[in-house]
Design an enzyme around this catalytic site. Structure first.
Site, PDB file in Angstrom:
ATOM      1  N   LYS A 120       8.625 -69.160  21.537  1.00  0.00           N
ATOM      2  CA  LYS A 120       8.581 -68.081  20.540  1.00  0.00           C
ATOM      3  C   LYS A 120       9.875 -68.018  19.750  1.00  0.00           C
ATOM      4  O   LYS A 120       9.875 -67.967  18.523  1.00  0.00           O
ATOM      5  CB  LYS A 120       8.311 -66.748  21.251  1.00  0.00           C
ATOM      6  N   ARG A 163      10.782 -59.253  23.831  1.00  0.00           N
ATOM      7  CA  ARG A 163       9.616 -60.103  24.125  1.00  0.00           C
ATOM      8  C   ARG A 163      10.031 -61.333  24.906  1.00  0.00           C
ATOM      9  O   ARG A 163      11.031 -61.973  24.571  1.00  0.00           O
ATOM     10  CB  ARG A 163       8.966 -60.585  22.830  1.00  0.00           C
ATOM     11  N   GLY A 175       0.272 -63.633  28.041  1.00  0.00           N
ATOM     12  CA  GLY A 175       0.063 -62.412  28.818  1.00  0.00           C
ATOM     13  C   GLY A 175       0.681 -62.435  30.203  1.00  0.00           C
ATOM     14  O   GLY A 175       0.531 -61.483  30.959  1.00  0.00           O
ATOM     15  N   MET A 198       3.940 -62.745  31.069  1.00  0.00           N
ATOM     16  CA  MET A 198       5.238 -62.098  31.221  1.00  0.00           C
ATOM     17  C   MET A 198       5.302 -60.847  30.354  1.00  0.00           C
ATOM     18  O   MET A 198       4.336 -60.491  29.707  1.00  0.00           O
ATOM     19  CB  MET A 198       6.344 -63.089  30.905  1.00  0.00           C
ATOM     20  N   ARG A 243       3.036 -70.723  16.583  1.00  0.00           N
ATOM     21  CA  ARG A 243       3.228 -71.854  17.488  1.00  0.00           C
ATOM     22  C   ARG A 243       2.104 -72.831  17.228  1.00  0.00           C
ATOM     23  O   ARG A 243       1.077 -72.461  16.640  1.00  0.00           O
ATOM     24  CB  ARG A 243       3.216 -71.410  18.948  1.00  0.00           C
ATOM     25  N   HIS A 298      -7.086 -61.940  25.960  1.00  0.00           N
ATOM     26  CA  HIS A 298      -6.499 -62.602  27.118  1.00  0.00           C
ATOM     27  C   HIS A 298      -7.469 -63.574  27.775  1.00  0.00           C
ATOM     28  O   HIS A 298      -7.142 -64.729  28.052  1.00  0.00           O
ATOM     29  CB  HIS A 298      -6.059 -61.519  28.121  1.00  0.00           C
ATOM     30  N   SER A 331      -3.013-105.846  44.461  1.00  0.00           N
ATOM     31  CA  SER A 331      -3.625-104.631  43.944  1.00  0.00           C
ATOM     32  C   SER A 331      -3.158-103.476  44.824  1.00  0.00           C
ATOM     33  O   SER A 331      -3.338-103.510  46.047  1.00  0.00           O
ATOM     34  CB  SER A 331      -5.146-104.750  43.968  1.00  0.00           C
ATOM     35  N   CYS A 365      -5.816 -99.992  42.446  1.00  0.00           N
ATOM     36  CA  CYS A 365      -7.228 -99.633  42.585  1.00  0.00           C
ATOM     37  C   CYS A 365      -7.423 -98.373  43.415  1.00  0.00           C
ATOM     38  O   CYS A 365      -8.534 -97.985  43.721  1.00  0.00           O
ATOM     39  CB  CYS A 365      -8.036-100.797  43.162  1.00  0.00           C
ATOM     40  N   TYR A 377      -3.033-104.018  35.134  1.00  0.00           N
ATOM     41  CA  TYR A 377      -4.238-103.221  34.939  1.00  0.00           C
ATOM     42  C   TYR A 377      -4.309-102.048  35.905  1.00  0.00           C
ATOM     43  O   TYR A 377      -3.629-102.037  36.933  1.00  0.00           O
ATOM     44  CB  TYR A 377      -5.507-104.090  35.075  1.00  0.00           C
TER      45      TYR A 377
HETATM   46  C1  PEP Z   1      -6.631 -97.532  48.715  1.00  0.00           C
HETATM   47  O1  PEP Z   1      -6.263 -97.412  49.872  1.00  0.00           O
HETATM   48  O2  PEP Z   1      -6.017 -97.068  47.751  1.00  0.00           O
HETATM   49  C2  PEP Z   1      -7.878 -98.243  48.400  1.00  0.00           C
HETATM   50  C3  PEP Z   1      -8.235 -98.484  47.161  1.00  0.00           C
HETATM   51  O3  PEP Z   1      -8.669 -98.566  49.448  1.00  0.00           O
HETATM   52  P1  PEP Z   1      -9.645 -97.524  50.166  1.00  0.00           P
HETATM   53  O4  PEP Z   1      -9.633 -96.277  49.365  1.00  0.00           O
HETATM   54  O5  PEP Z   1     -10.956 -98.164  50.221  1.00  0.00           O
HETATM   55  O6  PEP Z   1      -8.970 -97.403  51.495  1.00  0.00           O
END
Ligand code: PEP
Ligand code: MG
Length: 902
Positions: free
Chosen positions: A29, A98, A107, A109, A343, A459, A786, A854, A874
């Site tokens: 503000k 304020r 709302g 504070m 804002r 609100h 991974s 993953c 990835y």
């Molecule tokens: C993990 O452990 O992050 C994984 C992808 O394997 P899972 O979840 O199958 O144990």
């Protein structure tokens, strides 16, 4: 040793000294009031006390040295500028105090208006206002009420009762019917209430009022509701709030005065136009609190054309300057327009995309900035379904679509009941006349919020939009009776526990449960809506921004999928391969019996038979997936969970066997099964015989899977397709484990693949901390890593992933030990450090080592940014989160100086 600092810290800034980029110091503000002042817009003069002062106060429990003197100096200069002194009996300067933190916390504070009024200056104020006694006494009673409630914790209801009492005596419902004498009487009543609760008279000294109000704003940073809101919105707890001291201007001086809020575009849909609410003869808090029903801003044109035109001009100027949707609060005092706040406005997910697209079209921002202005959480929200309506469903009421989405649930009337039922797994709709900040718990617990009063800026609406929660506000056909736990609408009576459905886009309210339909954004991702050929502005904008994100991102996005159907959907959603195909589901269903045979095999022959029976089934599974992912990499993980998970539970089996024995039945088979289950029982199965350990202990198991993968790839290639399998070994902690599996796998692959041209990579998951710390060695035997961040979090923190979130995370969140579950968003300092070490050491040992993630974190927006920064190739996530990951990977790749859209 701390050096003595001869330069006193600056804690107070005049509006003319700040600018919009000083939000850390001046709060949102304050920074924006400064910006508007410097743009030459009509802002009432004032000054801002910094967040640094607040932090110092909150740490030490007292105002930092020098603050009082700096306030004094700025107050004096304000008094000089205005030609009036604070609380002067003849011609008083009045100020509002304020709060204003870096991130807006609507709302949550405190604010105190009319500071400087007392028994003498109330007369001066009346003279200033041309003998308007009514106004002066109304302002004074508001001060006592607000000051009492926020500064001295006097229960607000006491003041409300006193006001109701006077109205009842007068035979009216409307505040405006009270005259000066009534209000003078009310001031007396308020003073008594104040004295009763505080043990002292209402302070008459203006500077004391000011200091106490400033302190109350500082304290309100740590009010329970503010803490809760911050946690919900992931706002850091240590930012503190700034305090703005602003010359009062009055919207309650008569019909030529008023107050309002406006948006430069529709914050619900993003449509261009004029959106806002106006309330004549009122002070600002009346609008936000939804106390009286407002009129649409357009009606101001009839009431005061000059101010209306000026406001529109300022709105256009602000948009142009901020290059974004602006949200504005203003007051008109006797035909003179004052800007009280602006804002960059909060908006719904749909509006965020639509507006970003529009601003690109208007040449105000480029596509990088447009990408920066939206986020994955918003995209995820747009992928929610909406109501499917046909003629069976007639709305019973229509309010304002205050926060879009579709929600059905049991009606509740209090925050506490909402929390209670939600804890039992019920969907609830919180129904209130209007919400106030104390309802926050219930709003968090509810699926949707329905109020009978208030506009788009009340609100309930603002908070619901911030949370992405469905909200219909101002459904004024509803007669809400909270004590009786019911509402009536037309001839219908709806009691607590009855089901209603609310549509936060259209504002419609339905009795009963309305079925839902998919979102158009999902239809677009599914390829059912052509973005080049639709008049749906949202879909066009999503398409444009996604295309830009795809072009910008360095991270590839794969999916976690173990069926052909999931793989196909993920591919439509933009997945560029499979990062994790969990093979364990392929051992369930009608294959359980084969698995039991494998586990219970009494000799090599029996085991081999079971594996031989499983082989063609696995091969068929992989063929289906390779075909769907034709040409894209598919990481198949060898079986991971402990084998006893495929057997019946121990207790149940033991009981069955005992009962059968009692009856004298033949239980030889069951007994063998029971013995096997007992043999395999583990106290800590997550740390036991699973993953690579299982592969090394059960001869032929991994070999069968490797063969099935290789044979499937060859079959697909022979059919003219392209298969790119990557075999992944789970739970590796030492390179020797991987080397052993690898030696056998390479032999089988060579034998199966022959001269088919199929290439199979072999890599490992990094999900055991030891693997991360010995990544340099492991990389010698792996073509890719991974990161299994689920297990890495489990073992890094020592948190059982199946137990802790329900068991005690609530307490850790409450204590701020972490702001979000580390299973949801990667713990960058600890688990993330393991990822970083493994990535660096793995790549040092094997340049070009492919790196991905993953675990669940692969689809979490903040985590995606971290994985980008660490240099992974990835991320892989569930099909539905693929678009979110694409968007966030794009956002992570661009650098922009643009505003923070929070
Ligand atoms: C993990 O452990 O992050 C994984 C992808 O394997 P899972 O979840 O199958 O144990
Ligand atoms: Mg794992």
């Amino acid at each position: 040793m701390a050096a003595h600092d001869p330069v006193e810290q600056k804690y107070v800034y005049d509006f003319a000294e700040g600018n919009k980029d000083l939000k850390d110091l001046l709060g949102g503000k304050g920074a924006n009031l400064a910006e508007m002042t410097n743009l030459g817009l009509p802002v009432p003069p004032g000054f801002t006390i910094t967040t640094e002062a607040c932090k110092a106060y909150l740490t030490t429990g007292r105002e930092p040295d020098g603050l009082a003197a700096q306030i004094e100096a700025h107050l004096e200069s304000l008094e000089r500028e205005m030609g009036r002194r604070l609380g002067d009996p003849d011609d008083p300067l009045l100020v509002s105090v304020r709060s204003g933190a870096k991130f807006s916390m609507p709302g949550m504070m405190e604010t105190v208006l009319n500071v400087g009024l007392n028994d003498r200056s109330v007369v001066g104020l009346s003279n200033q206002a041309g003998g308007n006694d009514r106004f002066a006494w109304d302002s004074y009673r508001r001060l006592i009420q607000m000051f009492g409630k926020t500064v001295c914790e006097v229960p607000g209801e006491e003041f409300e009762h006193a006001l109701d009492e006077i109205k009842r005596a007068k035979g009216t419902h409307n505040d405006l019917d009270l005259d000066a004498d009534d209000l003078r009487g009310l001031v007396d009543a308020y003073k008594q209430i104040f004295a009763k609760h505080t043990g002292r008279e209402f302070p008459q000294e203006p500077r004391e009022q000011l200091d106490l109000a400033i302190r109350a704003v500082f304290d309100s940073w740590n009010a329970e509701r503010a803490i809760l809101y911050r946690r919900q919105e992931r706002i850091p707890a240590d930012l503190g709030t700034a305090v703005n001291v602003v010359t009062m201007v009055f919207g309650n001086l008569g019909p030529d005065s008023g107050t309002g809020v406006a948006f430069t575009r529709d914050p619900g849909s993003g449509a261009q136009g004029i959106y806002g609410d106006y309330l004549a003869n009122a002070q600002g808090e009346d609008v936000v609190a939804g106390i009286r029903n407002t009129v649409p801003l357009q009606e101001l044109e009839q009431l005061d054309k000059t101010s209306y035109d000026q406001l529109l001009g300022i709105m256009a100027r602000l948009e142009e300057h901020y290059k974004d949707l602006c949200d504005i609060e203003f007051t008109i005092e006797r035909g003179k327009l004052w800007m009280l706040q602006t804002r960059v406005g909060k908006r719904t997910a749909a509006a965020a995309f639509v507006i970003a697209g529009q601003l690109v079209d208007e040449g105000l921002i480029d596509l990088d900035e447009a990408l920066h202005r939206v986020n994955g959480a918003q995209l995820a929200q747009l992928m929610f379904p909406r109501f499917q309506l046909d003629h069976e469903f007639e709305p019973v009421a229509k309010g304002i679509g205050a926060s879009p989405g579709a929600a059905s649930g049991k009606v509740v009337f209090t925050s506490a009941r909402a929390v209670e039922l939600a804890a039992d797994g019920e969907s609830v709709i919180l129904v209130r006349r209007e919400t106030n900040p104390d309802d926050l718990n219930g709003m968090i617990a509810a699926k949707g919020i329905l109020t009978s009063r208030g506009g788009k800026t009340s609100h309930a609406a603002v908070v619901a939009r911030g949370m992405g929660k469905t909200c219909v506000s101002g459904a004024d056909e509803l007669e809400v009776n909270v004590p009786a736990k019911k509402f009536t609408v037309g001839d219908h009576v709806v009691n607590e526990g009855d089901v209603v459905s609310i549509d936060g886009t259209t504002g419609k309210v339905y009795l009963g449960e309305v079925p839902v339909m998919p979102s158009e954004v999902v239809q677009y991702f599914e390829g059912e809506l052509d973005p080049e050929n639709t008049d749906d502005a949202l879909v066009r904008s999503v398409h444009r921004i996604m295309t830009h994100a795809d072009a910008a991102r360095r991270l590839r996005v794969r999916t976690n999928a173990d069926t052909g159907a999931d793989a196909a959907r993920a591919r439509r959603f933009g997945a560029e391969g499979i990062g994790l195909c969990r093979t364990e589901h392929m051992f369930l269903g009608d294959r359980r019996e084969l698995v039991e045979r494998l586990i219970l095999a009494s000799g090599e022959r029996e085991r081999e038979d079971a594996l031989a029976a499983l082989l063609p089934l696995q091969r068929a599974d992989f063929i289906e997936i390779f075909r769907e992912m034709d040409g894209l990499p598919v990481t198949v993980r060898l079986i991971d969970p402990p084998l006893h998970e495929f057997l019946p539970p121990l207790e149940q089996l033991a009981v069955n066997v005992a009962v059968a024995q009692e009856r004298g039945e033949d239980v030889a088979k069951e007994e063998a099964l029971l013995a096997a289950v007992r043999r395999m029982h583990e106290e800590n199965p997550m740390l036991g015989l699973r993953g690579v350990r299982l592969g090394l202990v059960i001869p032929g198991l991994f070999a069968m899977q490797v063969r099935a993968i290789a044979e499937a790839a060859v079959a697909v290639v022979r059919d003219g397709g392209k298969a790119c399998p990557e075999i992944m070994v789970p739970l590796v902690g030492a390179v020797q484990e991987l080397e052993t599996v690898r030696a056998e796998a390479e032999r089988i692959i060579a034998e199966v693949v022959g001269d088919s041209g199929v290439e199979v990579l072999i890599g490992t998951m990094i999900e055991v901390p030891r693997a991360a710390l010995t990544a340099g060695q492991i990389a010698e035997a792996a073509e890719f890593f991974s990161f299994g961040t689920n297990d890495l979090t489990q073992m890094g923190w020592g948190f059982s992933r199946d137990d802790v979130e329900g068991a005690f995370f609530w307490r850790y969140l409450e204590l701020g030990i972490f702001g979000i579950s580390p299973f949801e968003s990667i713990d960058t300092d600890g688990v993330g450090r393991l990822v970083r070490i493994a990535a660096e050491e793995g790549r040092a040992a094997r340049p070009g080592l492919k790196l991905g993630v993953c675990g669940e974190h692969g689809g979490d927006p903040d985590s995606v940014h971290f994985f980008h920064e660490v240099g992974l190739d990835y991320v892989s996530c569930s099909p539905f989160r693929v678009p979110v990951a694409r968007l966030e990977a794009g956002r992570a790749s661009i650098t922009t100086t643009g505003s923070d859209s929070r």
